[in-house]
Design an enzyme around this catalytic site. Structure first.
Site, PDB file in Angstrom:
ATOM      1  N   ASN A  10       6.157  -6.247 -38.635  1.00  0.00           N
ATOM      2  CA  ASN A  10       5.817  -7.605 -38.215  1.00  0.00           C
ATOM      3  C   ASN A  10       4.581  -8.026 -39.017  1.00  0.00           C
ATOM      4  OD1 ASN A  10       5.055  -9.936 -36.920  1.00  0.00           O
ATOM      5  ND2 ASN A  10       4.573  -8.950 -34.957  1.00  0.00           N
ATOM      6  N   GLU A  98       1.807 -12.273 -28.537  1.00  0.00           N
ATOM      7  CA  GLU A  98       0.930 -13.315 -29.101  1.00  0.00           C
ATOM      8  C   GLU A  98       1.534 -14.698 -28.874  1.00  0.00           C
ATOM      9  OE1 GLU A  98       0.587 -11.561 -32.980  1.00  0.00           O
ATOM     10  OE2 GLU A  98      -0.655  -9.966 -32.134  1.00  0.00           O
ATOM     11  N   GLU A 168       5.810  -3.296 -26.057  1.00  0.00           N
ATOM     12  CA  GLU A 168       4.514  -3.395 -26.720  1.00  0.00           C
ATOM     13  C   GLU A 168       3.432  -3.662 -25.670  1.00  0.00           C
ATOM     14  OE1 GLU A 168       4.995  -4.565 -31.139  1.00  0.00           O
ATOM     15  OE2 GLU A 168       4.858  -6.402 -29.984  1.00  0.00           O
ATOM     16  N   GLY A 174      -2.958  -4.302 -32.072  1.00  0.00           N
ATOM     17  CA  GLY A 174      -4.068  -4.654 -32.954  1.00  0.00           C
ATOM     18  C   GLY A 174      -5.413  -4.120 -32.490  1.00  0.00           C
ATOM     19  N   SER A 214      -0.350  -0.569 -32.400  1.00  0.00           N
ATOM     20  CA  SER A 214      -1.183   0.347 -33.194  1.00  0.00           C
ATOM     21  C   SER A 214      -0.452   1.594 -33.688  1.00  0.00           C
ATOM     22  CB  SER A 214      -2.452   0.732 -32.418  1.00  0.00           C
ATOM     23  OG  SER A 214      -3.227  -0.426 -32.166  1.00  0.00           O
TER      24      SER A 214
END
Ligand code: PGA
Length: 259
Positions: A10, A98, A168, A174, A214
């Protein structure tokens, strides 16, 4: 059940066309012939076309990062499933955290998108996952169950088997903080139990569930080796040829051993 592993990159809002071309060239040079693991790159919309031209004749597949649920219409700024198909997209990420956090995406919208893209023959990578606060108050499973159930509402078991689910945990995206293999496996197993309740045992065992958050070359193996983890959705580490390739290699080694 030997589900084929997937490693999807991604790229988020990174890489202008020139950089996207360099990155995908680097990837295909190293792993563009691999057939035993599915490799997907998800560049930003602006780079889909040039990347699609480079990966033609390789085993790397193209994915987008978002889509609208209508085929066409007065929806300024949106991109439809038929437009993605027109660009040879095989996959699209739907409901990334997000998008849920910054753009107000809801489970209902995610469900509409999942159905719309399946209708066009594109595979949705449907993202689910709890926040840190939700995990800390013991609500992780409840949150994920709601997202999975709402996201897959109204689908047949044949359709669900085509969907790729990406677990996720929001707190791992991140942040450099990865779920432990135990935490991830536990949630993946739980997601399979939801699929089994909603559909049937074969849907639960055939649907692919990726982990994301991560993933790095140093932790990919211990995650991918878990029996219910079918690969990964990789953000930051997918922006660099070396790190992405070594994550692909980790998935491939495990896939070969499981044969
Ligand atoms: P990350 O992102 O690997 O940078 O944590 C994963 C994702 O957002 O899909």
């Amino acid at each position: 059940m030997n589900r084929k592993k997937i490693v999807a990159g991604n790229w988020k809002m990174y890489k202008v066309i020139r950089e996207a071309i360099d990155l995908v060239r680097g990837i295909i040079k190293r792993v563009g012939e691999y057939r035993d693991v599915e490799i997907v790159v998800c560049p930003p919309f602006t780079a889909l076309k040039p990347v699609s031209e480079i990966i033609v004749d390789t085993s790397v597949r193209l994915g987008a990062q978002n889509v609208h649920w209508e085929r066409e219409g007065a929806f300024t700024g949106e991109i439809s499933p038929i437009m993605l198909r027109d660009l040879s997209c095989s996959y699209v990420i739907v409901g990334h955290s997000e998008r849920r956090t910054y753009f107000g995406e809801t489970d209902k919208g995610v469900n509409s998108k999942v159905k719309a893209v399946l209708n066009e023959g594109i595979i949705p990578i449907m993202c689910v996952g709890e926040t840190l606060q939700e995990r800390e108050v013991g609500k992780a499973q409840e949150v994920v169950r709601t997202q999975v159930q709402n996201g897959l509402t109204g689908l047949s078991s044949t359709e669900v088997k085509k969907v790729v689910i990406a677990y996720e945990p929001v707190w791992a995206i991140g942040t450099g903080k990865t779920a432990t293999p135990f935490q991830a496996e536990e949630m993946h197993r739980f997601i399979r139990s939801i699929l089994s309740d909603m559909f049937d045992g074969s849907t639960a065992s055939e649907t692919r569930i990726l982990y994301g958050g991560s993933i790095k070359p140093s932790n990919a193996r211990e995650l991918f080796v878990q029996p219910d983890i079918d690969g990964g959705l990789v953000g930051g580490a997918s922006l660099d040829v070396e790190s992405f390739v070594s994550i692909v290699e980790a998935a491939r080694n495990i896939q070969e051993k499981n044969r």
